[in-house]
Design an enzyme around this catalytic site. Sequence first.
Site, PDB file in Angstrom:
ATOM      1  N   LYS A   2       0.755  -1.378  -0.153  1.00  0.00           N
ATOM      2  CA  LYS A   2      -0.423   0.089  -0.192  1.00  0.00           C
ATOM      3  C   LYS A   2       0.812   1.117   0.293  1.00  0.00           C
ATOM      4  O   LYS A   2       0.551   2.468  -0.542  1.00  0.00           O
ATOM      5  CB  LYS A   2      -1.260   0.335   1.209  1.00  0.00           C
ATOM      6  CG  LYS A   2      -1.946  -1.369   1.254  1.00  0.00           C
ATOM      7  CD  LYS A   2      -2.815  -0.664   1.969  1.00  0.00           C
ATOM      8  CE  LYS A   2      -3.024  -0.632   3.863  1.00  0.00           C
ATOM      9  NZ  LYS A   2      -1.792  -1.808   4.004  1.00  0.00           N
ATOM     10  N   ARG A  58      -0.503 -11.051  13.008  1.00  0.00           N
ATOM     11  CA  ARG A  58      -0.674  -9.339  12.253  1.00  0.00           C
ATOM     12  C   ARG A  58      -2.364  -9.892  10.931  1.00  0.00           C
ATOM     13  O   ARG A  58      -2.815  -8.853  11.283  1.00  0.00           O
ATOM     14  CB  ARG A  58       0.341  -8.611  12.253  1.00  0.00           C
ATOM     15  CG  ARG A  58       1.048  -7.636  13.070  1.00  0.00           C
ATOM     16  CD  ARG A  58       2.343  -7.451  12.600  1.00  0.00           C
ATOM     17  NE  ARG A  58       2.117  -6.646  11.625  1.00  0.00           N
ATOM     18  CZ  ARG A  58       3.655  -6.578  10.631  1.00  0.00           C
ATOM     19  NH1 ARG A  58       4.694  -6.556  10.966  1.00  0.00           N
ATOM     20  NH2 ARG A  58       3.307  -5.445  10.062  1.00  0.00           N
ATOM     21  N   ARG A 112      12.299  -8.584   5.782  1.00  0.00           N
ATOM     22  CA  ARG A 112      12.587  -7.647   5.547  1.00  0.00           C
ATOM     23  C   ARG A 112      13.460  -7.827   6.827  1.00  0.00           C
ATOM     24  O   ARG A 112      13.578  -8.249   8.032  1.00  0.00           O
ATOM     25  CB  ARG A 112      11.201  -6.514   6.320  1.00  0.00           C
ATOM     26  CG  ARG A 112      10.265  -6.275   4.836  1.00  0.00           C
ATOM     27  CD  ARG A 112      10.256  -5.241   5.285  1.00  0.00           C
ATOM     28  NE  ARG A 112       9.293  -5.261   6.698  1.00  0.00           N
ATOM     29  CZ  ARG A 112       7.901  -4.473   7.159  1.00  0.00           C
ATOM     30  NH1 ARG A 112       7.204  -3.803   6.174  1.00  0.00           N
ATOM     31  NH2 ARG A 112       7.526  -4.490   8.356  1.00  0.00           N
ATOM     32  N   ARG A 172     -10.413   0.713   8.989  1.00  0.00           N
ATOM     33  CA  ARG A 172      -9.634  -0.539   9.855  1.00  0.00           C
ATOM     34  C   ARG A 172     -11.087  -1.605  10.249  1.00  0.00           C
ATOM     35  O   ARG A 172     -10.465  -2.486  10.516  1.00  0.00           O
ATOM     36  CB  ARG A 172      -8.532   0.059  11.015  1.00  0.00           C
ATOM     37  CG  ARG A 172      -7.444  -0.336  11.416  1.00  0.00           C
ATOM     38  CD  ARG A 172      -6.601   0.348  12.046  1.00  0.00           C
ATOM     39  NE  ARG A 172      -5.783   1.500  11.231  1.00  0.00           N
ATOM     40  CZ  ARG A 172      -4.121   0.210  10.798  1.00  0.00           C
ATOM     41  NH1 ARG A 172      -4.332  -1.070  10.583  1.00  0.00           N
ATOM     42  NH2 ARG A 172      -3.507   1.984  10.645  1.00  0.00           N
ATOM     43  N   ARG A 182      13.729  -6.799  12.639  1.00  0.00           N
ATOM     44  CA  ARG A 182      12.576  -6.053  13.425  1.00  0.00           C
ATOM     45  C   ARG A 182      11.352  -7.363  14.328  1.00  0.00           C
ATOM     46  O   ARG A 182      11.356  -8.175  13.771  1.00  0.00           O
ATOM     47  CB  ARG A 182      11.941  -5.858  13.525  1.00  0.00           C
ATOM     48  CG  ARG A 182      12.530  -4.329  12.654  1.00  0.00           C
ATOM     49  CD  ARG A 182      11.305  -3.260  12.201  1.00  0.00           C
ATOM     50  NE  ARG A 182      10.651  -3.148  10.689  1.00  0.00           N
ATOM     51  CZ  ARG A 182       9.842  -2.308  11.033  1.00  0.00           C
ATOM     52  NH1 ARG A 182      10.011  -1.671  10.783  1.00  0.00           N
ATOM     53  NH2 ARG A 182       8.901  -2.676   9.596  1.00  0.00           N
TER      54      ARG A 182
END
Length: 211
Positions: free
Chosen positions: A16, A166, A126, A92, A155
């Site tokens: 996005k 998530r 990532r 959301r 992370r």
Amino acid sequence: MAQPRILILGAPGAGKGTQSQKITDEFDVDHVTTGDALRANKDMDISDMDTEYDTPREYMDRGELVPDEVVNAIVDEALSAADGFVLDGYPRNLEQAEELDEMTDLDVVLYLDVSEEELVHRLTGRRIDPETGEIYHVEYNPPEDPDVEARLEQRDDDTEETVRERLRVFRENTEPVIDHYDEQGDLERIDGEQAPDEVWADVKATIEDAA
């Protein structure tokens, strides 16, 4: 369509942010995100609302979730100040989607459709350079400098367990939003598993077709 009003939906890792930046550059619209809108209006007077605190800052400073009522008002303010926009990160949940219906008439609703396994692959791959803050990917965007590669870190929120949680939360909260726009006939599905340039070609054509 000089300055369209666009909503972009997609799970974490769907792209996005990348596509929103391209949209803002191509169509000369504002990129409105919930986080940016909150930070820009953190001292907004909300004392007339039935909330615990009088400004969004007080929630943010305590690390507490800002109530939907306040988020709705801030997004409404941000959209009313924009001649055109791409809205990213809101709504959301279904209640926020219904609020958004009252705020503005959207020209196009984009949904970047990416499978869960591809999202997990993207997010768990990532890595961040702790010295510069630059983001890399072990497969798609590795650093050329071996010294940089050696110091990259993953992370905490990019571990597989955290990523899948998530995505579960996204499905639970946001899939009703996707269904809402699909049932209205407004949803435009974009194959988000293509190369970024191919995704952009589809996004650009879809927005232009909505003119």
